[in-house]
Design an enzyme around this catalytic site. Sequence first.
Site, mmCIF file in Angstrom:
data_model
loop_
_atom_site.group_PDB
_atom_site.id
_atom_site.type_symbol
_atom_site.label_atom_id
_atom_site.label_comp_id
_atom_site.label_asym_id
_atom_site.label_seq_id
_atom_site.Cartn_x
_atom_site.Cartn_y
_atom_site.Cartn_z
ATOM 1 N N THR A 1 4.192 1.786 2.310
ATOM 2 C CA THR A 1 5.534 2.158 1.480
ATOM 3 C C THR A 1 6.301 3.061 2.395
ATOM 4 O O THR A 1 7.517 2.924 2.470
ATOM 5 C CB THR A 1 5.435 2.479 0.059
ATOM 6 N N SER A 2 5.725 4.318 2.644
ATOM 7 C CA SER A 2 6.281 5.385 3.099
ATOM 8 C C SER A 2 6.862 4.991 4.601
ATOM 9 O O SER A 2 7.837 5.237 5.379
ATOM 10 C CB SER A 2 5.343 6.702 3.000
ATOM 11 N N GLY B 1 1.025 -1.262 0.145
ATOM 12 C CA GLY B 1 -0.033 0.011 -0.044
ATOM 13 C C GLY B 1 0.780 1.179 0.019
ATOM 14 O O GLY B 1 2.090 1.378 0.089
ATOM 15 N N CYS B 2 0.311 2.028 -0.427
ATOM 16 C CA CYS B 2 0.908 3.533 -0.437
ATOM 17 C C CYS B 2 1.503 4.195 1.116
ATOM 18 O O CYS B 2 2.755 4.149 1.236
ATOM 19 C CB CYS B 2 0.201 4.763 -1.190
ATOM 20 N N PHE B 3 0.671 4.226 1.923
ATOM 21 C CA PHE B 3 1.071 4.625 3.203
ATOM 22 C C PHE B 3 2.075 3.466 3.851
ATOM 23 O O PHE B 3 3.216 4.033 4.143
ATOM 24 C CB PHE B 3 -0.091 4.696 4.322
#
Lengths: 346, 346, 346, 346
Positions: free
Chosen positions: D153-154, D149-151
Site C-alpha cells: 500500500t505504501s 498488504g501493508c508495505f
Amino acid sequence: MKKVAIIGGTGYGAIELIRLLQLHEKMHVKKVISHSQHGDSLASIYPHLTDFIEEPMDELQIDKLEEEVDIVFFATPAGVAKDILPQLSNSKLQCIDLSGDLRLSSPTEYETWYGKEAAPQELLDQAVYGLSELYAEEIKQASVISNPGCFPTSALLGLAPALEHQIISPQGISIDGKTGISGAGRTPTAKTHFSETNENVTPYKIGQHQHIPEIEQYLSDKAKTPIDVAFATHLIPMTRGLICTMYGQLVRETTTEELLEIYQSYYENNPFVRIREAGVFPATKDVYASNFCDIGIHVDQRSNQIIIAAAIDNLVKGAAGQAIQNANLMNGWEETMGLHTIPVYP
Amino acid sequence: MKKVAIIGGTGYGAIELIRLLQLHEKMHVKKVISHSQHGDSLASIYPHLTDFIEEPMDELQIDKLEEEVDIVFFATPAGVAKDILPQLSNSKLQCIDLSGDLRLSSPTEYETWYGKEAAPQELLDQAVYGLSELYAEEIKQASVISNPGCFPTSALLGLAPALEHQIISPQGISIDGKTGISGAGRTPTAKTHFSETNENVTPYKIGQHQHIPEIEQYLSDKAKTPIDVAFATHLIPMTRGLICTMYGQLVRETTTEELLEIYQSYYENNPFVRIREAGVFPATKDVYASNFCDIGIHVDQRSNQIIIAAAIDNLVKGAAGQAIQNANLMNGWEETMGLHTIPVYP
Amino acid sequence: MKKVAIIGGTGYGAIELIRLLQLHEKMHVKKVISHSQHGDSLASIYPHLTDFIEEPMDELQIDKLEEEVDIVFFATPAGVAKDILPQLSNSKLQCIDLSGDLRLSSPTEYETWYGKEAAPQELLDQAVYGLSELYAEEIKQASVISNPGCFPTSALLGLAPALEHQIISPQGISIDGKTGISGAGRTPTAKTHFSETNENVTPYKIGQHQHIPEIEQYLSDKAKTPIDVAFATHLIPMTRGLICTMYGQLVRETTTEELLEIYQSYYENNPFVRIREAGVFPATKDVYASNFCDIGIHVDQRSNQIIIAAAIDNLVKGAAGQAIQNANLMNGWEETMGLHTIPVYP
Amino acid sequence: MKKVAIIGGTGYGAIELIRLLQLHEKMHVKKVISHSQHGDSLASIYPHLTDFIEEPMDELQIDKLEEEVDIVFFATPAGVAKDILPQLSNSKLQCIDLSGDLRLSSPTEYETWYGKEAAPQELLDQAVYGLSELYAEEIKQASVISNPGCFPTSALLGLAPALEHQIISPQGISIDGKTGISGAGRTPTAKTHFSETNENVTPYKIGQHQHIPEIEQYLSDKAKTPIDVAFATHLIPMTRGLICTMYGQLVRETTTEELLEIYQSYYENNPFVRIREAGVFPATKDVYASNFCDIGIHVDQRSNQIIIAAAIDNLVKGAAGQAIQNANLMNGWEETMGLHTIPVYP
C-alpha cells in the site's frame, strides 16, 4: 449545532479537543485561539491535522466571544483562565477550564501549590468541579466548570466508593501515580527529552505535586472527613496513559467480591467506568485514546489493605474527553455523545 | 583465575553473567551449560556475543563439574537448582543460585507461592540469602548462596534501615513495584509481546507475586517482628530497570534530613548503595547496566508517612551483578571487582 | 597513564567518553571542561555519575592545557574546536575532535553544509580522518584527528569494500539511515520531545544532512572516482543505535557468498567489524553500548542490486568509542584497549 | 444497515475492523467468527472491548453465512480465505480478504513466496486488488476484493505516479520499509518479544519478503513494463505505523516542485492521500490510527535520484481501514464513510 471556541490552541489539550469534537453531533469547533501563534494554521504546526483545520488561528477578542460561540474550552496553562473568566461572567457562555485555576476552593492553597495568584473567590465559588461521575447533578446546573486534573480523576474515581462506604481508613492512604509523558505538555524540557525519558522510570515531585490538594479536597468532601494522602508520581516511557495504584488500610472485614459489588453498584449508571472482575486489573492501554476509566480491586487479606488501580487516558478522561462529557451534561445531551468510541488497541 | 560454570545458558541471567564476567579479573567463564540447546553456540542465538563465546554449549554432567570448575552459577528456572544442588553437597564448589528455589526458609511457603515441590530442608538451612549489603558476614562464610529476587533486592534495601531504626510501623507498609519487561525472561508470551506491552503499564499478580513471602521473611528478620506487606507489581514499557516505591506509616517524628543521615550511615561501607540528597529521587536509568541501588527518601509530614524509592537494574543488582558481588565476598576479593562500571547513560 | 581532558563536558559525547575511559588502562580523565557549567559537578547534572566524578568542571584555560594533560577530546558543538585547535598547534597534545569541524577538506563545502565559517585550511590539511579501519596508518602518525560522524562511520564501513572491489556502480547509490534520538544531542527540542518522537518514525533533512559531503568525500577517496549518494535519515524511537541500509547497482555478476568473503577478508584484521553470515542481518541492539560495527550483506539477483546494512552504537563506534580507538592507534596501544566489552543485551 | 461478519476474530486485523466499524453508519458487526476461540467473548481476550462486544464468538458455518450477513471480511492467516471463498462463489456476499491469498495473479509465484498451495486460478481471476486509489473503478464492480498488504500500500501509492509519468527508471528502484511490530500479528515470537525488539531496529527478510512480488506485479501493471525492486524491511520499536522510503533513478530533468504538482494532481480526488509541501516529509505518527497515506517527495539533484516516503498506519490504511474504504466503494457509499477521523496525536 453549538459553536465552540478553544483557547490555548497549540497545546495537547486543545488538539485532543479538536480530535474528539470532530466526532460530536452537536458541537463543532468554530474558533481556535492562540496567543503565541495566532495567524498560523494549526496544520502547519501539527501536520496530522492537514485537511481538517487549515484556517489560521485567531487572537483572543474577549468582547466578541459571546456573539461568536456558545461554549468555551480553556486549554491554557495555569494562570490564564482565572484572568479571562471574570470578564465573561455576565455572558451566557458555557465555560470549561481544563487548567488547575479553579480546582481548589481555597485561594491560599492554590497560591501555596501553584506559586501564582489565585482566582477571585467568587469565581472559585461559582465553578463546579467537573468530575463527571461524582458531581453530575452540580455539573448539569453549572455555567463554569473546573475540569479535574488527570491524577485526581483516576485517584478520586478509584477511592471514593471505598471511602464513602467506610471500608478503608481516612488515614494511611498512599497513591502511586504513573503517567505517560504527554501529561507534561508540549514544551520540550530535560524531563521530556526522549533520550532521558525513554527506557526509564522517573519519580518526580514526590509529596509535592500540585494535584495533592485537589485529591485531598474532593476525597475529604466525599468521605466527610479530612484526608491527607501520600502521593508519589512517576514518569513512564509512554506517550499516553495514566494509572494510579492506591493502597488503603482496611477498617472492617471484607472480600474482593464484596468490594467489586460495591463498586459496580456505585458506578452502575456511569457508562465510562468499567470495573474488572476479581483477579484482573486494567492496563493503561485498555483505555487508550478513549474516555473510559477502568478499575481493578484486590482485598489483600494478609496485609489488611486494599489495592485499587484506576487506568485512564490522561488526555481524554484526564482532560479533553471529560471536558466534552461535562459539556454533554451541561447541555442535557447524551453523556456519551461523541465519546462512545472503542479504545485504540494495540 | 577461578573457573566458572553457568547453568541455564540461554536465559537473560546467564548472558548478563557472561557480559559482566568478561570484565572480572579473577573469574572466567569455562563452561556454559544448557539443557535444551547444548551443542549450539551461544553466538548463534545471541549474535551480540559473536567473537566472544563461539564454543558450543555443554550438557550438564554433574559428576565432572567439580573437577572442571570452581564456582557454579545457576541461572535456571524455578525448580531446577533444588534438584541439582543436593548432588553437589560434598563438593568444594561454590554455588550461587539465581532462581527462587532456596529463598524461602519454609518449604510450605515455597510450595504455596511457587506451586512446585520445595528443596530439601537441609539445603534450605545451608543456603545463605545473598543480599550482599544486609548479609555480608554470612555470605563470606557460605558455600551455597540463594541470590535474591529483583523486587526483594530493591524493597529490602529501601525499607530495612527505616524498620531497624523503628521509624515506621511494621503494619501498613505498601510496596509499589515497577519493572522492565526483561524481568519476565526470554520466553515470548502475551505479557511480553511488544504490541501489547509497549505504550502500556500493566499491573500483574497484584497481591500474589512470589516475591511477597521473600520480602516479608527478610523484612521480618531485620525488624525482628512479623511483617506483612501490600505488594503490587507493574510491567513498564522498558527492557531493563526496576524501582520500588514504598510507603510506610511513621511511628515517631522525623524529617527527611534525619532519615537521610540514618540511611547514609547505614550504607556507608556499601559501595553499591547511593543515597540521593533531599528533594531528589533516583530514576531507573541512573543505574542502567550497573550494580548500583540508588535510593531516594521523603518524609511526608502531611500524611504522616515516608516515601522511599530504590532503583536497580533488574538484571544486574537484581540478578547477575549481585551474584558476582556475592562471589567476590565469598572469595575475599574486593567487593566491587568487575562491577565498578559507570551506568550506561543515556 | 596518560592524562585526558574532555572539552564540552555536559554533552552525551563527553559522558560516553567518561564511561568508556573508566575501563581504560592507559588513560584517565584528568579534567572535564565546560564553558556553560564550569563550577558545577557532573554528578549534579548526571546522577548516574555519582561517586565517579564529583569534582567541579573546569573552565577552559588554553595556555595551561599542555602542562596538565596529554590528550584532548573535543566533544563540542560544531564551530568550537576549529577556533581552539589553532591555539594548540605548537603543543605536543594529541587532539581528537568529535565534532564535524575538520571532516571536510574543502572550507567551501563546510560553509555550505554547516552554515558556519570553516576551519583554517592548514588545520584541515593537518587533520587526519579517524575512521579507524579505513585510515589506520594515517591515524598512527597523526596529532590531530577528525573523528567521523555517526552516519558516515556506518555508511563508509558498509560501502567501501564493494566500491573498492568495483562490485557496484559509483552511480545510483542510496543510503537509508536510521538513528536513535541520542544522536540529536542533549538539548531538548520539538524533534526530541518524547511525546512527538515515541511511537514514531520521523524522516528529517532528506537529501540535506551535513553528513552527505562527508560520506561522499571518503567514498570518492576509496573508490578513486567522484561519488554522489541519495541519503535519507530517519529518527527512530530508541535512545541509542544506528543502522544504514545501503543499496547499490551491481556492475558485475556476484553472489552473497562471494561478497561475504570479500568483506571478511577486507576486515580480517579489524576486531570491531563483524560480518554476519548469509541470510542474517545485524540489529542495532547487537552492538548496544559497544564499539562494534556489525555488517550484513545480500546480493539481490532479481533487482541487480546489493543490499548492505551496517549497525553501530551511534555514541560508541559513532563517537566516543571510535575516538578512544583512535587514541589507542595514535599511542601504539592495543587497538581494543578499554573497548573490548560485550554489548549490553537485552 | 448492512450486516458484517468478521472471520479470524482474535487477530489485530479483526479488532481494528471492529473499532473502525463502530463508527460506520451503514455497516454493523453481526458476527465475529473464530476457529480457535469460538464460545469465548472477545472482551475476555481484549478487555478494551468490554461493554462493546460481550457476546461469544461463533464458529464458522459456511452455509448459513449468506442468510446471516451481507459482507464478509477475512482477517485470517495466509491459506484460510482461499479455501473458504470458493464455497461462497454462488452467494451474493461481498467478500474482502485481508490476507495475501488472492494478491498474486500467478499461483506459482504465490507458492514460491508463501510456501503454501495457491488459490484456484478462477478465484484469483475474479478477485480485484483493493488498492482503493489505484483501482477504484474495478473495486466498484467487484464482489471479491483482495485487500493489499501493508508495505505494498505504501510503496505503490508512493511510486505509481513517478513511474506512470516516466520520471524514474523501471530499473534500480530501492524500497526501504520500516514497520511497527503490530504488523507481525498477535502471536508471541522471539521477533516480537519486547526485550529483544525494544530499543532496536531489526532488518528482516532482506530481499525475501512475500510483499516483493505483490509490489512488483502492480508497479509493473501501472508502469506497463516489468519491474523488479530491491526491498529491505525493518522492525521498528513502535506498535503501529509504517513508512517506505523509496529511491528511484531519474530519467529526465525535474524538480521537487514539478513532482509535487504531478502527485497532487494524481491524487486530487483521493481524500486519504495527503501530499506534503517541498522540504517536509511525513512522520508515521501523522497518520496514527487513521486511514491516511501521507507522502513526501524530494528530487535529489546531486545524485540524480528521487526520494519518496509514504507513511501509513499499517493496521488502518495497511489493513482494516482500506478494507472498509473498499466496502464503501463496492456499495456506492461515500468513500470516507466511517473513516474520516483525525489521527490520534500525540
